[in-house]
Design an enzyme around this catalytic site. Sequence first.
Site, PDB file in Angstrom:
ATOM      1  N   CYS A 191      -6.102  -2.452   0.831  1.00 48.77           N
ATOM      2  CA  CYS A 191      -5.067  -2.611   1.850  1.00 48.77           C
ATOM      3  C   CYS A 191      -5.656  -3.309   3.078  1.00 48.77           C
ATOM      4  O   CYS A 191      -6.768  -2.997   3.498  1.00 48.77           O
ATOM      5  CB  CYS A 191      -4.511  -1.241   2.240  1.00 48.77           C
TER       6      CYS A 191
ATOM      7  N   CYS B 113       0.156   3.388   3.482  1.00 53.07           N
ATOM      8  CA  CYS B 113       0.646   3.014   4.815  1.00 53.07           C
ATOM      9  C   CYS B 113       1.738   1.958   4.789  1.00 53.07           C
ATOM     10  O   CYS B 113       2.347   1.679   5.838  1.00 53.07           O
ATOM     11  CB  CYS B 113      -0.517   2.514   5.677  1.00 53.07           C
TER      12      CYS B 113
ATOM     13  N   ASP C 148      21.306   0.306 -16.861  1.00 56.29           N
ATOM     14  CA  ASP C 148      21.194  -0.858 -15.991  1.00 56.29           C
ATOM     15  C   ASP C 148      20.278  -1.894 -16.636  1.00 56.29           C
ATOM     16  O   ASP C 148      19.098  -1.637 -16.863  1.00 56.29           O
ATOM     17  CB  ASP C 148      20.637  -0.399 -14.638  1.00 56.29           C
TER      18      ASP C 148
ATOM     19  N   CYS D  67      -5.229  -0.311   6.176  1.00 57.77           N
ATOM     20  CA  CYS D  67      -5.821   1.029   6.186  1.00 57.77           C
ATOM     21  C   CYS D  67      -7.010   1.033   5.226  1.00 57.77           C
ATOM     22  O   CYS D  67      -7.400  -0.017   4.701  1.00 57.77           O
ATOM     23  CB  CYS D  67      -4.786   2.105   5.824  1.00 57.77           C
TER      24      CYS D  67
ATOM     25  N   CYS E  45       0.835  -1.196   0.000  1.00 62.73           N
ATOM     26  CA  CYS E  45       0.000   0.000   0.000  1.00 62.73           C
ATOM     27  C   CYS E  45       0.878   1.256   0.000  1.00 62.73           C
ATOM     28  O   CYS E  45       1.716   1.428   0.888  1.00 62.73           O
ATOM     29  CB  CYS E  45      -0.897  -0.009   1.238  1.00 62.73           C
TER      30      CYS E  45
END
EC number: 6.3.5.13
Length: 413
Positions: free
Chosen positions: A217, A200, A337, A220, A197
């Site tokens: 989530c 949170c 990369d 939350c 999430c």
Amino acid sequence: MSQLPLRAQLASALGRTAATLSRATGRGDGSVIGGRVGLLLEPDLLRKLAHEKKLALVSATNGKTTTTRLIASALQELGEVATNAFGANMPAGHVSALSSNKAAPYGVLEVDEKYLPEVLSTTEAGVVTLMNLSRDQMDRAAEIWLLAQKWRRALAGKPAHVIANCDDPLVTWGASTAARVTWVAGGQRWHEDSWCCPECGGPLDRAEGIVNADWACRECTFSRPEPNWILDGEDAVDPRGDRWRLNLQLPGTANRSNAVIALATAAAFGLEPQRALPRLREVKSVAGRYTTVERDGRVMKLLLAKNPAGWLEAFDVTRPDRPIVLSVNAQGPDGRDTSWLWDVDYRILTGRHVYVTGERRLDLALRLDVAGVGFTLVDTFGQAVTALPPGDIDVIANYTAFQSIRTEFGRAV
């Protein structure tokens, strides 16, 4: 539209001249150098060119160029549209696009994810379209949750109407501070960058194997908003519940997602699906993507894939009975990369005739070897084509490798 100030007119004209010279001398399509010249002479040129235009900004990790093309095609039903059709998605490219068609009442600009806050602030665009966020060019871009956080801050307090893919938790979080949002269930096949999430840090729950499943989530209240538009198989479902069969020439699930987002964006300009859809159905290639080219009896479909999510979508439109050529570079526009190759599940290619080329062909060869996928290593794309018998061939390449292949075929679009 009101007349540009004299300095801005001069800067715009000189920028167009630089772009023309760039094309004439074969140095490029001029979409960057023209904008750089214009901005050098008038640093506020983008703001002045955007003034009084009805403007949409389109941003995402994957699909920006295609969705920009689809939206621009749809809006041509309303009038002339200025757009950066070939993907020059930073301010210099935006200046070139708007300078090339100053009289157009509409503008649709593809915007690099990192530049979206700056471009939104400068242009004060009325519509912002946000589709997906996933890892890409990690040596250049920030972690994607930081990009989503920048989007949140940029949209807070702005009057822009946001069109956002609610199946992507990071996009949902980034768009949720906007004053007005139209939520689109466009799907999200790549989940590896959105297990946590962004609000949170808790785990996100979602049904596995479902492209546009609800998510929430555990810790939350952050959860998937109720969508206004929905991609349902081959159909777009609008806010009234009416279904519209897409019937695109562009292949694959990802492009159906791009199309329903384009329809939602067109609706924000007052354009109904029955008028927008015929325009979307005319698009069959975008800056070389999905183009079919031929050489000595070999018919090749060209596909662009720049990151793990993009490769997943590219595999979706290849044919398992065809040989396939893979080409990977690691120049500046690609990102230096190449560790992202290890996030792609190449086992889907097992049993196919696979040819590997590009500047970083050894990196890709090692990845395929570990995945247990047989391949033939060649030095150049031309060698791969020559080694294959006449017939249909799929080609997947990342950005600069793709552009190099396009150049061999006259930059087909």
